[in-house]
Design an enzyme around this catalytic site. Structure first.
Site, PDB file in Angstrom:
ATOM      1  N   GLU A  77      -7.517 -97.012 -43.585  1.00  0.00           N
ATOM      2  CA  GLU A  77      -6.763 -97.271 -42.351  1.00  0.00           C
ATOM      3  C   GLU A  77      -6.555 -98.776 -42.082  1.00  0.00           C
ATOM      4  O   GLU A  77      -6.441 -99.189 -40.923  1.00  0.00           O
ATOM      5  CB  GLU A  77      -7.459 -96.601 -41.168  1.00  0.00           C
ATOM      6  CG  GLU A  77      -7.416 -95.079 -41.253  1.00  0.00           C
ATOM      7  CD  GLU A  77      -7.745 -94.421 -39.919  1.00  0.00           C
ATOM      8  OE1 GLU A  77      -6.810 -94.004 -39.236  1.00  0.00           O
ATOM      9  OE2 GLU A  77      -8.929 -94.341 -39.580  1.00  0.00           O
ATOM     10  N   HIS A  96     -11.301-100.587 -34.850  1.00  0.00           N
ATOM     11  CA  HIS A  96     -10.837 -99.196 -34.846  1.00  0.00           C
ATOM     12  C   HIS A  96     -12.075 -98.314 -34.826  1.00  0.00           C
ATOM     13  O   HIS A  96     -12.973 -98.487 -35.657  1.00  0.00           O
ATOM     14  CB  HIS A  96      -9.987 -98.882 -36.078  1.00  0.00           C
ATOM     15  CG  HIS A  96      -9.726 -97.409 -36.226  1.00  0.00           C
ATOM     16  ND1 HIS A  96      -9.171 -96.661 -35.200  1.00  0.00           N
ATOM     17  CD2 HIS A  96      -9.974 -96.517 -37.224  1.00  0.00           C
ATOM     18  CE1 HIS A  96      -9.086 -95.401 -35.586  1.00  0.00           C
ATOM     19  NE2 HIS A  96      -9.578 -95.282 -36.800  1.00  0.00           N
ATOM     20  N   HIS A  98     -13.903 -94.237 -33.515  1.00  0.00           N
ATOM     21  CA  HIS A  98     -13.774 -92.839 -33.083  1.00  0.00           C
ATOM     22  C   HIS A  98     -14.908 -92.539 -32.103  1.00  0.00           C
ATOM     23  O   HIS A  98     -15.554 -91.499 -32.213  1.00  0.00           O
ATOM     24  CB  HIS A  98     -13.869 -91.885 -34.273  1.00  0.00           C
ATOM     25  CG  HIS A  98     -13.085 -92.293 -35.496  1.00  0.00           C
ATOM     26  ND1 HIS A  98     -13.593 -92.215 -36.773  1.00  0.00           N
ATOM     27  CD2 HIS A  98     -11.829 -92.789 -35.617  1.00  0.00           C
ATOM     28  CE1 HIS A  98     -12.668 -92.637 -37.637  1.00  0.00           C
ATOM     29  NE2 HIS A  98     -11.593 -93.011 -36.965  1.00  0.00           N
ATOM     30  N   HIS A 166      -7.859 -88.656 -32.314  1.00  0.00           N
ATOM     31  CA  HIS A 166      -8.415 -89.458 -33.394  1.00  0.00           C
ATOM     32  C   HIS A 166      -9.426 -90.507 -32.905  1.00  0.00           C
ATOM     33  O   HIS A 166     -10.583 -90.474 -33.270  1.00  0.00           O
ATOM     34  CB  HIS A 166      -7.231 -90.118 -34.130  1.00  0.00           C
ATOM     35  CG  HIS A 166      -7.597 -91.012 -35.262  1.00  0.00           C
ATOM     36  ND1 HIS A 166      -6.667 -91.498 -36.144  1.00  0.00           N
ATOM     37  CD2 HIS A 166      -8.768 -91.542 -35.666  1.00  0.00           C
ATOM     38  CE1 HIS A 166      -7.263 -92.257 -37.046  1.00  0.00           C
ATOM     39  NE2 HIS A 166      -8.536 -92.301 -36.769  1.00  0.00           N
TER      40      HIS A 166
HETATM   41 ZN   LIG Z   1      -9.775 -93.543 -37.849  1.00  0.00          ZN
END
Ligand SMILES: [Zn+2]
Length: 237
Positions: A77, A96, A98, A166
Protein backbone atom coordinates in the site's frame (compact mmCIF):
# COMPACT_ATOMS: atom_id res chain seq x y z
CA UNK A 1 23.89 13.19 13.38
CA UNK A 2 22.69 14.75 10.09
CA UNK A 3 19.06 15.47 9.18
CA UNK A 4 18.61 12.20 7.33
CA UNK A 5 19.89 10.07 10.22
CA UNK A 6 17.67 11.99 12.65
CA UNK A 7 14.58 11.44 10.47
CA UNK A 8 15.38 7.73 10.09
CA UNK A 9 15.83 7.39 13.86
CA UNK A 10 12.57 9.23 14.55
CA UNK A 11 10.76 7.17 11.92
CA UNK A 12 11.87 3.93 13.57
CA UNK A 13 10.68 5.36 16.91
CA UNK A 14 7.37 6.37 15.29
CA UNK A 15 6.86 2.77 14.16
CA UNK A 16 7.48 1.47 17.68
CA UNK A 17 5.22 4.08 19.26
CA UNK A 18 2.28 3.36 16.93
CA UNK A 19 2.57 -0.34 17.76
CA UNK A 20 2.93 0.34 21.49
CA UNK A 21 -0.16 2.58 21.52
CA UNK A 22 -2.33 0.03 19.69
CA UNK A 23 -2.65 2.10 16.52
CA UNK A 24 -1.05 -0.56 14.30
CA UNK A 25 -0.69 -4.32 14.73
CA UNK A 26 1.09 -6.65 12.32
CA UNK A 27 -0.08 -4.33 9.54
CA UNK A 28 0.00 -0.56 9.07
CA UNK A 29 2.92 1.76 8.38
CA UNK A 30 4.39 5.23 8.83
CA UNK A 31 6.59 7.13 6.37
CA UNK A 32 8.49 10.43 6.33
CA UNK A 33 9.32 12.69 3.41
CA UNK A 34 13.03 12.63 2.61
CA UNK A 35 14.59 15.72 4.28
CA UNK A 36 16.87 16.44 1.29
CA UNK A 37 14.66 15.39 -1.62
CA UNK A 38 10.92 16.23 -1.49
CA UNK A 39 10.30 13.81 -4.41
CA UNK A 40 11.23 10.85 -2.21
CA UNK A 41 10.01 9.33 1.03
CA UNK A 42 11.34 6.96 3.69
CA UNK A 43 9.47 3.82 4.75
CA UNK A 44 10.40 0.49 6.30
CA UNK A 45 10.49 -2.66 4.24
CA UNK A 46 7.38 -4.80 4.86
CA UNK A 47 8.00 -5.44 8.56
CA UNK A 48 5.47 -5.13 11.35
CA UNK A 49 5.88 -1.62 12.81
CA UNK A 50 6.59 -2.84 16.34
CA UNK A 51 9.78 -4.51 15.10
CA UNK A 52 11.18 -1.74 12.88
CA UNK A 53 14.80 -0.64 13.40
CA UNK A 54 16.59 2.25 11.66
CA UNK A 55 18.31 -0.29 9.34
CA UNK A 56 14.89 -1.33 8.01
CA UNK A 57 14.13 2.08 6.53
CA UNK A 58 14.25 2.26 2.73
CA UNK A 59 13.96 5.15 0.27
CA UNK A 60 11.19 5.36 -2.35
CA UNK A 61 10.29 7.56 -5.30
CA UNK A 62 6.84 9.17 -5.05
CA UNK A 63 5.47 6.52 -7.46
CA UNK A 64 6.51 3.82 -4.96
CA UNK A 65 9.62 2.60 -6.78
CA UNK A 66 12.40 1.69 -4.31
CA UNK A 67 15.51 3.79 -4.92
CA UNK A 68 17.64 0.73 -4.19
CA UNK A 69 15.80 -2.58 -4.62
CA UNK A 70 17.73 -4.96 -2.37
CA UNK A 71 15.19 -7.77 -2.61
CA UNK A 72 13.49 -7.15 0.71
CA UNK A 73 9.66 -7.37 0.52
CA UNK A 74 7.95 -3.97 0.48
CA UNK A 75 4.50 -2.78 1.61
CA UNK A 76 1.91 -3.12 -1.12
CA UNK A 77 0.00 0.00 0.00
CA UNK A 78 2.87 2.42 -0.73
CA UNK A 79 0.62 4.53 -3.02
CA UNK A 80 -1.14 5.93 0.07
CA UNK A 81 2.13 7.62 1.02
CA UNK A 82 3.36 8.69 -2.41
CA UNK A 83 0.05 10.17 -3.54
CA UNK A 84 -0.26 12.28 -0.36
CA UNK A 85 3.34 13.60 -0.61
CA UNK A 86 2.72 14.36 -4.29
CA UNK A 87 -0.36 16.50 -3.56
CA UNK A 88 0.46 18.05 -0.17
CA UNK A 89 3.90 19.72 -0.06
CA UNK A 90 3.54 20.64 3.63
CA UNK A 91 3.03 17.00 4.68
CA UNK A 92 6.24 15.48 6.05
CA UNK A 93 4.87 12.25 7.49
CA UNK A 94 2.01 9.85 6.69
CA UNK A 95 0.51 7.05 8.78
CA UNK A 96 -1.73 4.31 7.42
CA UNK A 97 -3.44 2.17 10.03
CA UNK A 98 -6.37 -0.15 10.68
CA UNK A 99 -6.80 0.92 14.33
CA UNK A 100 -9.56 -1.26 15.76
CA UNK A 101 -11.19 1.59 17.70
CA UNK A 102 -11.39 3.83 14.63
CA UNK A 103 -12.85 1.14 12.35
CA UNK A 104 -16.49 1.56 13.53
CA UNK A 105 -16.42 5.07 12.02
CA UNK A 106 -15.18 3.61 8.73
CA UNK A 107 -18.05 1.13 8.45
CA UNK A 108 -21.02 3.31 9.51
CA UNK A 109 -22.40 6.74 8.67
CA UNK A 110 -21.45 8.03 12.16
CA UNK A 111 -19.04 10.90 11.49
CA UNK A 112 -15.63 11.15 13.12
CA UNK A 113 -15.60 14.64 14.64
CA UNK A 114 -13.54 15.91 17.57
CA UNK A 115 -15.35 15.58 20.89
CA UNK A 116 -12.39 15.77 23.29
CA UNK A 117 -9.88 18.59 23.56
CA UNK A 118 -6.79 16.72 22.41
CA UNK A 119 -8.63 15.68 19.26
CA UNK A 120 -8.81 19.30 18.05
CA UNK A 121 -5.83 18.39 15.90
CA UNK A 122 -7.94 16.05 13.71
CA UNK A 123 -9.86 19.08 12.37
CA UNK A 124 -13.59 19.70 11.87
CA UNK A 125 -14.43 16.31 10.44
CA UNK A 126 -12.58 13.36 9.01
CA UNK A 127 -13.96 12.54 5.53
CA UNK A 128 -14.57 8.95 4.44
CA UNK A 129 -13.05 7.71 1.20
CA UNK A 130 -15.19 5.13 -0.56
CA UNK A 131 -12.98 2.97 -2.80
CA UNK A 132 -16.04 1.42 -4.43
CA UNK A 133 -17.18 4.73 -5.95
CA UNK A 134 -14.48 4.66 -8.60
CA UNK A 135 -13.01 1.17 -8.48
CA UNK A 136 -16.01 -1.12 -7.80
CA UNK A 137 -15.44 -4.33 -5.87
CA UNK A 138 -11.76 -4.61 -4.89
CA UNK A 139 -9.71 -6.31 -2.16
CA UNK A 140 -10.01 -2.88 -0.41
CA UNK A 141 -6.24 -2.24 -0.53
CA UNK A 142 -4.69 0.87 -2.10
CA UNK A 143 -2.23 -0.66 -4.53
CA UNK A 144 -2.09 1.83 -7.41
CA UNK A 145 -1.27 5.53 -7.65
CA UNK A 146 -4.68 6.02 -9.33
CA UNK A 147 -6.34 4.71 -6.18
CA UNK A 148 -4.01 6.78 -3.99
CA UNK A 149 -4.81 9.96 -5.93
CA UNK A 150 -8.51 9.24 -5.62
CA UNK A 151 -8.06 8.92 -1.85
CA UNK A 152 -6.24 12.29 -1.86
CA UNK A 153 -9.18 13.86 -3.75
CA UNK A 154 -11.32 13.09 -0.67
CA UNK A 155 -8.62 13.83 1.92
CA UNK A 156 -8.21 17.31 0.39
CA UNK A 157 -6.56 19.60 3.00
CA UNK A 158 -7.78 17.60 6.00
CA UNK A 159 -5.45 16.03 8.53
CA UNK A 160 -6.84 12.55 7.93
CA UNK A 161 -9.31 10.50 5.97
CA UNK A 162 -11.09 7.31 6.90
CA UNK A 163 -11.10 4.53 4.32
CA UNK A 164 -14.45 2.76 4.21
CA UNK A 165 -14.23 -0.80 5.48
CA UNK A 166 -10.46 -0.59 5.85
CA UNK A 167 -8.79 2.00 8.12
CA UNK A 168 -7.43 5.51 7.78
CA UNK A 169 -4.66 7.70 6.37
CA UNK A 170 -3.23 10.40 8.64
CA UNK A 171 -0.92 13.29 7.73
CA UNK A 172 1.54 15.30 9.78
CA UNK A 173 3.88 18.23 9.35
CA UNK A 174 6.35 16.14 11.40
CA UNK A 175 6.62 12.48 12.38
CA UNK A 176 5.52 13.41 15.90
CA UNK A 177 2.50 15.28 14.49
CA UNK A 178 1.36 12.30 12.39
CA UNK A 179 1.86 9.91 15.32
CA UNK A 180 0.01 12.16 17.79
CA UNK A 181 -2.87 12.76 15.38
CA UNK A 182 -3.18 8.99 14.88
CA UNK A 183 -3.35 8.56 18.65
CA UNK A 184 -5.89 11.40 18.97
CA UNK A 185 -8.13 9.68 16.42
CA UNK A 186 -8.11 6.56 18.58
CA UNK A 187 -8.70 8.47 21.84
CA UNK A 188 -11.57 10.41 20.26
CA UNK A 189 -13.06 7.24 18.78
CA UNK A 190 -12.94 5.47 22.15
CA UNK A 191 -14.55 8.43 23.94
CA UNK A 192 -17.39 8.68 21.41
CA UNK A 193 -18.02 4.94 21.41
CA UNK A 194 -18.15 4.89 25.23
CA UNK A 195 -20.36 8.00 25.31
CA UNK A 196 -22.89 6.45 22.93
CA UNK A 197 -24.05 4.19 25.76
CA UNK A 198 -24.82 7.28 27.87
CA UNK A 199 -26.61 9.61 25.50
CA UNK A 200 -26.18 12.46 23.06
CA UNK A 201 -22.61 13.42 22.26
CA UNK A 202 -21.47 17.02 22.68
CA UNK A 203 -18.86 17.65 19.97
CA UNK A 204 -16.35 20.51 20.01
CA UNK A 205 -17.52 23.65 18.22
CA UNK A 206 -15.69 25.02 15.15
CA UNK A 207 -14.45 27.86 17.40
CA UNK A 208 -13.10 25.42 19.97
CA UNK A 209 -11.35 23.45 17.25
CA UNK A 210 -9.61 26.60 15.96
CA UNK A 211 -8.94 28.41 19.27
CA UNK A 212 -5.30 29.31 19.81
CA UNK A 213 -3.66 27.04 22.34
CA UNK A 214 -2.90 28.88 25.57
CA UNK A 215 0.71 28.67 26.61
CA UNK A 216 1.92 27.25 23.27
CA UNK A 217 4.86 29.69 23.24
CA UNK A 218 5.98 28.55 26.69
CA UNK A 219 6.71 25.06 25.36
CA UNK A 220 9.89 26.49 23.76
CA UNK A 221 9.95 23.81 21.07
CA UNK A 222 9.97 20.96 23.60
CA UNK A 223 7.74 18.08 22.49
CA UNK A 224 6.58 16.67 25.81
CA UNK A 225 4.27 14.12 24.21
CA UNK A 226 7.04 12.78 21.94
CA UNK A 227 9.38 12.27 24.89
CA UNK A 228 6.62 10.49 26.82
CA UNK A 229 5.60 8.29 23.89
CA UNK A 230 9.22 7.33 23.11
CA UNK A 231 9.90 6.35 26.73
CA UNK A 232 6.66 4.34 26.92
CA UNK A 233 7.76 2.44 23.82
CA UNK A 234 11.16 1.78 25.38
CA UNK A 235 12.98 4.22 23.08
CA UNK A 236 15.31 7.10 23.85
CA UNK A 237 13.85 10.33 22.40
ZN1 LIG B 1 -4.37 -1.01 4.81
Amino acid sequence: MDDLQTVIRNLAAGNRILANEGIVDAMGHISARHPHNPRRYLLSWARSPGLVEPEDIMEFELDGTPVKDDGRPIYIERPIHGSIYEARPEVMSVVHNHCHDVLPFAITRTPMRPAVHNARRIGDEVPVWEIRDKFGDTDMLVTTMEQGRDLVSVLKDNKATLMRGHGCAVTGTTISDAVQTSISLKVNACAILAAMTLGEICYLTPGEIRAKQAGAASLKGFDRAWEYLCRRAGMTP
